[in-house]
Design a protein around this motif. Structure first.
Motif, PDB file in Angstrom:
ATOM      1  N   ARG A  26       6.237  57.416 -36.520  1.00 15.49           N
ATOM      2  CA  ARG A  26       6.448  55.923 -37.000  1.00 15.49           C
ATOM      3  C   ARG A  26       7.368  55.755 -37.992  1.00 15.49           C
ATOM      4  NH1 ARG A  26       1.351  52.870 -36.635  1.00 15.49           N
ATOM      5  NH2 ARG A  26       1.232  53.643 -34.356  1.00 15.49           N
ATOM      6  N   TYR A  27       7.104  56.552 -39.019  1.00 20.37           N
ATOM      7  CA  TYR A  27       7.583  56.334 -40.149  1.00 20.37           C
ATOM      8  C   TYR A  27       8.761  57.160 -40.879  1.00 20.37           C
ATOM      9  CZ  TYR A  27       3.368  53.847 -40.522  1.00 20.37           C
ATOM     10  OH  TYR A  27       2.075  52.887 -40.386  1.00 20.37           O
ATOM     11  N   LEU A  28       8.754  58.524 -40.259  1.00 19.98           N
ATOM     12  CA  LEU A  28       9.961  59.378 -40.695  1.00 19.98           C
ATOM     13  C   LEU A  28      10.468  60.228 -39.657  1.00 19.98           C
ATOM     14  CD1 LEU A  28       7.533  61.034 -43.727  1.00 19.98           C
ATOM     15  CD2 LEU A  28       9.436  59.231 -43.879  1.00 19.98           C
ATOM     16  N   ARG A  58      12.239  54.080 -54.522  1.00 26.31           N
ATOM     17  CA  ARG A  58      10.680  54.433 -54.207  1.00 26.31           C
ATOM     18  C   ARG A  58      10.169  55.285 -53.089  1.00 26.31           C
ATOM     19  NH1 ARG A  58       7.472  51.874 -51.129  1.00 26.31           N
ATOM     20  NH2 ARG A  58       4.934  51.896 -51.770  1.00 26.31           N
ATOM     21  N   LEU A  59      10.948  54.946 -51.982  1.00 29.72           N
ATOM     22  CA  LEU A  59      10.675  55.749 -50.787  1.00 29.72           C
ATOM     23  C   LEU A  59      10.826  57.190 -50.996  1.00 29.72           C
ATOM     24  CD1 LEU A  59      11.253  53.738 -47.617  1.00 29.72           C
ATOM     25  CD2 LEU A  59       9.296  55.139 -48.126  1.00 29.72           C
ATOM     26  N   ARG A  89       9.191  51.133 -45.132  1.00 33.91           N
ATOM     27  CA  ARG A  89       9.512  50.439 -46.438  1.00 33.91           C
ATOM     28  C   ARG A  89       8.222  49.783 -47.046  1.00 33.91           C
ATOM     29  NH1 ARG A  89      12.212  45.421 -44.242  1.00 33.91           N
ATOM     30  NH2 ARG A  89      13.605  46.916 -43.709  1.00 33.91           N
ATOM     31  N   GLU A  90       7.028  49.330 -46.465  1.00 30.93           N
ATOM     32  CA  GLU A  90       5.887  48.902 -47.098  1.00 30.93           C
ATOM     33  C   GLU A  90       4.912  49.845 -47.176  1.00 30.93           C
ATOM     34  OE1 GLU A  90       5.992  45.874 -48.178  1.00 30.93           O
ATOM     35  OE2 GLU A  90       8.072  45.530 -47.532  1.00 30.93           O
ATOM     36  N   LYS A  91       5.108  51.147 -46.703  1.00 31.93           N
ATOM     37  CA  LYS A  91       3.898  51.768 -46.902  1.00 31.93           C
ATOM     38  C   LYS A  91       3.631  52.476 -48.194  1.00 31.93           C
ATOM     39  CE  LYS A  91       3.699  51.049 -42.619  1.00 31.93           C
ATOM     40  NZ  LYS A  91       2.947  49.667 -42.636  1.00 31.93           N
ATOM     41  N   ASN A  92       2.307  52.914 -48.203  1.00 31.93           N
ATOM     42  CA  ASN A  92       1.848  53.602 -49.701  1.00 31.93           C
ATOM     43  C   ASN A  92       2.232  55.037 -49.343  1.00 31.93           C
ATOM     44  OD1 ASN A  92      -0.267  54.581 -48.279  1.00 31.93           O
ATOM     45  ND2 ASN A  92      -1.588  52.832 -48.846  1.00 31.93           N
ATOM     46  N   TYR A  93       1.570  55.867 -50.689  1.00 36.21           N
ATOM     47  CA  TYR A  93       1.672  57.332 -50.749  1.00 36.21           C
ATOM     48  C   TYR A  93       1.056  58.192 -49.621  1.00 36.21           C
ATOM     49  CZ  TYR A  93       0.988  61.833 -52.456  1.00 36.21           C
ATOM     50  OH  TYR A  93       0.814  63.393 -52.368  1.00 36.21           O
ATOM     51  N   VAL A  94      -0.390  57.806 -49.529  1.00 34.25           N
ATOM     52  CA  VAL A  94      -1.153  58.401 -48.443  1.00 34.25           C
ATOM     53  C   VAL A  94      -0.609  58.109 -47.222  1.00 34.25           C
ATOM     54  CG1 VAL A  94      -3.292  58.293 -47.559  1.00 34.25           C
ATOM     55  CG2 VAL A  94      -3.128  57.860 -49.842  1.00 34.25           C
ATOM     56  N   GLU A  97       2.472  60.451 -47.118  1.00 33.98           N
ATOM     57  CA  GLU A  97       1.968  61.963 -47.157  1.00 33.98           C
ATOM     58  C   GLU A  97       1.459  62.317 -45.739  1.00 33.98           C
ATOM     59  OE1 GLU A  97      -0.385  64.520 -49.840  1.00 33.98           O
ATOM     60  OE2 GLU A  97      -1.538  63.165 -49.162  1.00 33.98           O
ATOM     61  N   SER A  98       0.802  61.458 -45.111  1.00 36.67           N
ATOM     62  CA  SER A  98       0.030  61.793 -43.867  1.00 36.67           C
ATOM     63  C   SER A  98       1.390  62.035 -42.670  1.00 36.67           C
ATOM     64  CB  SER A  98      -0.690  60.670 -43.347  1.00 36.67           C
ATOM     65  OG  SER A  98      -0.940  60.492 -41.945  1.00 36.67           O
ATOM     66  N   ALA A  99       2.319  61.124 -42.808  1.00 35.13           N
ATOM     67  CA  ALA A  99       3.447  61.076 -41.837  1.00 35.13           C
ATOM     68  C   ALA A  99       4.188  62.551 -41.889  1.00 35.13           C
ATOM     69  CB  ALA A  99       4.118  59.993 -41.880  1.00 35.13           C
TER      70      ALA A  99
END
Length: 113
Positions: A26-28, A58-59, A89-94, A97-99
C-alpha cells in the motif's frame, strides 16, 4: 556490521527498474536486482506527486532510517530501489518500517530469526 551504499546515478536506477523484479504494497514499491558484491546499494525515490519538498524529504528520511536500523536482517549483494507511493504521505515511522520489511519478505531478501 554491514554497510550499504547509496544508488545515486540515474542510469543505476534505470538499470534496476529495467532488469530487476518488483513487489509493492500500500505504501511502497521495491525493486531489487542481484549483484555479485558483499554490500547492498539503496536508492530511494519520492515523486513530486507525493507532496512538497518537506513531505518528500521526511519520507526519504523515514525510509532510509527504517532500512538502516533493520540493515542486519537484509541479505547482501542487491541493488534496492524503494519508491514511496502517495498513500505513504501521512504515515509514521512504524508503518513505513513495517511496509519496508513486508516487501523484503516478499522478495525473500530478509533473514528471519
Amino acid at each position: 556490521m554491514k554497510y550499504s551504499e547509496s544508488l545515486k546515478k540515474n542510469r543505476d536506477f534505470q538499470f534496476v527498474y529495467k532488469n530487476g523484479i518488483s513487489y509493492s504494497n500500500r505504501y511502497l514499491v521495491m525493486y531489487i536486482f542481484e549483484r555479485e558484491t558483499d554490500k547492498n546499494r539503496l536508492g530511494i525515490s519520492v515523486s513530486k506527486k507525493v507532496g512538497n519538498s518537506i513531505v518528500r524529504h521526511r519520507l526519504t528520511r523515514l525510509i532510509r532510517e527504517s532500512y538502516r536500523l533493520q540493515e542486519e536482517r537484509f541479505k547482501c549483494g542487491y541493488d534496492i530501489v524503494v519508491i514511496a507511493r502517495t498513500s505513504a504521505r501521512e504515515k509514521n515511522y512504524v508503518q513505513i518500517e513495517s511496509a519496508l520489511l513486508h516487501l523484503g519478505r516478499l522478495h525473500k531478501i530478509i533473514n528471519e530469526g
